[in-house]
Enzyme design. Structure first.
Site, PDB file in Angstrom:
ATOM      1  N   GLU A  19       0.811   3.937   1.883  1.00 31.28           N
ATOM      2  CA  GLU A  19       1.328   4.431   3.162  1.00 31.28           C
ATOM      3  C   GLU A  19       2.553   3.628   3.590  1.00 31.28           C
ATOM      4  O   GLU A  19       3.557   4.191   4.054  1.00 31.28           O
ATOM      5  CB  GLU A  19       0.245   4.340   4.244  1.00 31.28           C
ATOM      6  CG  GLU A  19      -1.043   5.087   3.914  1.00 31.28           C
ATOM      7  CD  GLU A  19      -2.082   4.187   3.230  1.00 31.28           C
ATOM      8  OE1 GLU A  19      -1.709   3.340   2.382  1.00 31.28           O
ATOM      9  OE2 GLU A  19      -3.272   4.326   3.549  1.00 31.28           O
ATOM     10  N   HIS A  31       0.817  -1.218   0.000  1.00 29.40           N
ATOM     11  CA  HIS A  31       0.000   0.000   0.000  1.00 29.40           C
ATOM     12  C   HIS A  31       0.852   1.271   0.000  1.00 29.40           C
ATOM     13  O   HIS A  31       2.024   1.262   0.382  1.00 29.40           O
ATOM     14  CB  HIS A  31      -0.923   0.002   1.213  1.00 29.40           C
ATOM     15  CG  HIS A  31      -2.064  -0.973   1.095  1.00 29.40           C
ATOM     16  ND1 HIS A  31      -2.940  -1.231   2.112  1.00 29.40           N
ATOM     17  CD2 HIS A  31      -2.460  -1.745   0.042  1.00 29.40           C
ATOM     18  CE1 HIS A  31      -3.835  -2.131   1.719  1.00 29.40           C
ATOM     19  NE2 HIS A  31      -3.560  -2.457   0.465  1.00 29.40           N
ATOM     20  N   CYS A  64      -1.371  -0.853   7.310  1.00 27.06           N
ATOM     21  CA  CYS A  64      -0.594   0.377   7.191  1.00 27.06           C
ATOM     22  C   CYS A  64      -0.646   1.168   8.496  1.00 27.06           C
ATOM     23  O   CYS A  64       0.329   1.821   8.877  1.00 27.06           O
ATOM     24  CB  CYS A  64      -1.109   1.234   6.038  1.00 27.06           C
ATOM     25  SG  CYS A  64      -0.709   0.530   4.423  1.00 27.06           S
ATOM     26  N   CYS A 107      -5.473   1.390   5.841  1.00 23.93           N
ATOM     27  CA  CYS A 107      -5.983   0.102   6.308  1.00 23.93           C
ATOM     28  C   CYS A 107      -5.337  -0.238   7.650  1.00 23.93           C
ATOM     29  O   CYS A 107      -4.429   0.450   8.118  1.00 23.93           O
ATOM     30  CB  CYS A 107      -5.685  -0.983   5.269  1.00 23.93           C
ATOM     31  SG  CYS A 107      -3.956  -1.493   5.225  1.00 23.93           S
TER      32      CYS A 107
HETATM   33 ZN   LIG Z   1      -2.773  -0.270   3.777  1.00 30.27          ZN
END
Ligand SMILES: [Zn+2]
Length: 159
Positions: A79, A77, A106, A103
């Site tokens: 982040e 992801h 992250c 999420c």
């Molecule tokens: Zn994430």
């Protein structure tokens, strides 16, 4: 007299997160993130993508089917990429601008790296367990959660 339509800090950093998202190869979800120090210096940027060495053309981007044939087990992801892309030692006390609420995975990395504020654009998965868990952890860890105040501006870049 100086011009007045310059980008405010929040606009500049969310703009960079949005521009970073344009690097994503994900056909459904492009997310960008930008980590900024207390003194408004950009520390790192990231977007969602396959790990280094895992080909964008060979690994799956599907959302349904056998889990091994979907993107979820593979994609890194925005982040997390932004955190991992940072090579300095100044990340504690920084803030992260992200185009989508982080999420739960992250969020763990955000908390553990010492980031103290999350500024997010979209919260379209707010009803999911992942986002609910993320918010529970961020609150417990005293990470400030700030919805990005939309400026209603749009910028066209002629590349
Ligand atoms: Zn994430």
């Amino acid at each position: 007299m100086k011009k007045n339509d310059y980008l405010k800090w929040d606009e500049y950093f969310m703009g960079i997160a949005l521009l970073s998202a344009e690097r994503s190869k994900d056909p459904n979800t492009s997310v960008g993130a930008c980590i900024v120090s207390k003194s408004n210096k950009i520390l790192s940027v990231g977007y969602n993508g396959m790990p280094v060495g895992c080909s964008d053309d060979e690994f799956p981007w599907e959302r349904e089917g056998d889990p091994l044939d979907t993107k979820y087990l593979y994609v890194c992801h925005a982040e997390l990429n932004a955190i991992l892309n940072y090579t300095g030692t100044d990340i504690r006390g920084s803030r992260i601008y992200t185009t989508l609420f982080p999420c739960n995975e992250c969020t763990k990395a955000i908390i553990q790296s010492g980031i103290t504020e999350v500024i997010y654009l979209s919260d379209k998965y707010s009803g999911t367990d992942s986002t609910i868990a993320a918010k529970t952890m961020l609150r417990a860890a005293n990470v400030k959660i700030t919805p990005y105040p939309s400026a209603g501006k749009s910028i066209v870049l002629n590349l």
